[in-house]
Motif scaffolding. Structure first.
Motif, short mmCIF file in Angstrom:
data_model
loop_
_atom_site.label_atom_id
_atom_site.label_comp_id
_atom_site.label_asym_id
_atom_site.label_seq_id
_atom_site.Cartn_x
_atom_site.Cartn_y
_atom_site.Cartn_z
N LEU A 11 -4.56 -17.29 -35.58
CA LEU A 11 -4.11 -16.82 -37.04
C LEU A 11 -4.65 -15.69 -37.03
O LEU A 11 -5.86 -15.59 -37.50
N VAL B 91 -2.34 -14.91 -42.36
CA VAL B 91 -2.77 -15.43 -43.43
C VAL B 91 -2.21 -14.91 -44.69
O VAL B 91 -2.17 -15.70 -45.69
N PHE C 256 -1.03 -28.63 -41.62
CA PHE C 256 -0.36 -27.62 -42.37
C PHE C 256 0.70 -27.31 -41.87
O PHE C 256 1.27 -27.13 -40.86
N GLN D 19 4.30 -25.01 -42.54
CA GLN D 19 4.89 -23.83 -42.63
C GLN D 19 6.28 -23.56 -42.63
O GLN D 19 6.79 -23.80 -41.98
N LEU E 55 1.01 -26.74 -38.16
CA LEU E 55 -0.47 -26.61 -37.49
C LEU E 55 -1.33 -27.68 -37.54
O LEU E 55 -1.53 -28.45 -38.26
N ALA F 24 -6.63 -28.04 -37.64
CA ALA F 24 -7.08 -26.68 -38.21
C ALA F 24 -7.97 -27.39 -39.38
O ALA F 24 -7.88 -28.14 -40.05
N ASP G 23 -10.22 -24.16 -41.15
CA ASP G 23 -10.11 -22.93 -41.78
C ASP G 23 -9.07 -22.21 -41.05
O ASP G 23 -8.89 -21.86 -39.97
N ILE G 24 -7.56 -22.12 -41.79
CA ILE G 24 -6.64 -21.60 -41.28
C ILE G 24 -6.70 -19.78 -41.17
O ILE G 24 -5.68 -19.45 -40.81
N SER G 25 -7.97 -19.26 -41.73
CA SER G 25 -8.03 -17.95 -41.49
C SER G 25 -8.81 -17.65 -40.24
O SER G 25 -9.06 -16.35 -40.25
N SER H 47 -5.46 -22.72 -32.47
CA SER H 47 -4.98 -23.90 -33.34
C SER H 47 -3.81 -24.37 -32.72
O SER H 47 -3.05 -23.50 -32.13
N TRP I 36 -0.09 -24.98 -32.83
CA TRP I 36 1.23 -24.93 -33.54
C TRP I 36 2.23 -25.58 -32.62
O TRP I 36 2.17 -25.68 -31.43
N TRP J 78 -4.62 -27.64 -48.63
CA TRP J 78 -5.00 -26.23 -48.49
C TRP J 78 -4.38 -25.38 -49.76
O TRP J 78 -4.22 -24.15 -49.68
#
Length: 253
Positions: A6, A11, A43, A45, A77, A80, A82-84, A89, A91, A150
């Motif tokens: 990521l 992000v 997560f 997206q 995702l 995960a 902390d997605i930053s 991770s 996907w 999140w």
């Protein structure tokens, strides 16, 4: 299945997408979850928004039907916190979108969807699925449950890079119906919100309401004002959809 990093650019894009989402209901007045203490969390997206979701088997993610916009593709995702973070991770791409046939976007009813993954995932410390109810039954008011995501921590806020969680109490359906001034059916569960100023916000849609380590609800909608909500948050009641869910999941075994 690929496992890209990521990057700050990604992000930043996710945060911008979260701002653009209008129907997606982050966690307000909560706390950061212990990393990977909720290994079922996913997560989700989209092209213009972000949602939550949760693994219910090695091949299916459950989320809200309204998290899918017409003509778009979703990616998820897994594992995960902390997605930053610049680390690996998982996907995963979606193979099929199973939207409940009774879903009504205008009435916000039957807001449930199963995402069938292109590749089955392997269970690990960071990736696991959560149990669903074994039968249909009501959840008593004042039952203490929890929700995580999140999403934003305040009205018009941006995504939280780290997974947040908060405890919420189930609200009596009649009171919920009265406060919302619209039908809150027996296919819905109300929790948090006005009762404690704790609950969900933009970006948390599709995440699970968890009671006693079982996913009992899916974040459907809440008050637009996350800071001082005047209504409880509303969840799709999973136990009402068990036959449909079992039919979809068993179809690929």
């Amino acid at each position: 299945m690929s496992s890209p990093f990521l990057t700050p650019l990604v992000v930043g894009l996710l945060i911008a997408l979260a701002r653009a989402a209008q129907q997606d209901s982050g966690i307000v007045n909560g706390r950061e979850a212990q990393p990977h203490s909720r290994p079922y969390m996913v997560f989700v997206q989209g092209n213009k928004h972000a949602c939550g979701g949760f693994l219910v088997s090695n091949s299916f993610v459950m989320t809200a039907a309204h998290c899918l916009e017409w003509g778009e593709n979703l990616t998820v995702l897994l594992g995960a916190h902390d997605i930053s973070e610049k680390r690996k991770s998982i996907w995963a791409e979606v193979k099929f979108y199973h939207i409940h046939p009774g879903y009504d976007r205008d009435r916000q009813e039957n807001d449930i969807m199963l995402l069938q993954l292109k590749t089955a995932v392997q269970k690990s410390k960071e990736v696991q699925w959560i149990p669903l109810p074994k039968k249909d039954k009501d959840i008593k008011p004042k039952t203490l449950c929890s929700v995580a995501g999140w999403g934003a921590i305040k009205t018009n806020g941006t995504l939280s890079p780290r997974l947040l969680e908060v405890n919420v109490s189930v609200v009596d359906r009649k009171l919920c119906d009265k406060l919302w001034k619209r039908p809150i059916t027996n296919r819905m569960v109300c929790a948090g919100g006005i009762v404690s100023n704790r609950g969900v916000c933009k970006g948390d849609s599709g995440g699970p309401l968890v009671c006693k380590d079982t996913a009992v609800g899916i974040v459907a909608f809440g008050d637009r004002n996350c800071n001082t909500p005047k209504k409880p948050d509303v969840y799709t009641k999973i136990s009402k959809y068990l036959p449909w869910v079992k039919c979809i999941i068993s179809s690929i075994k």
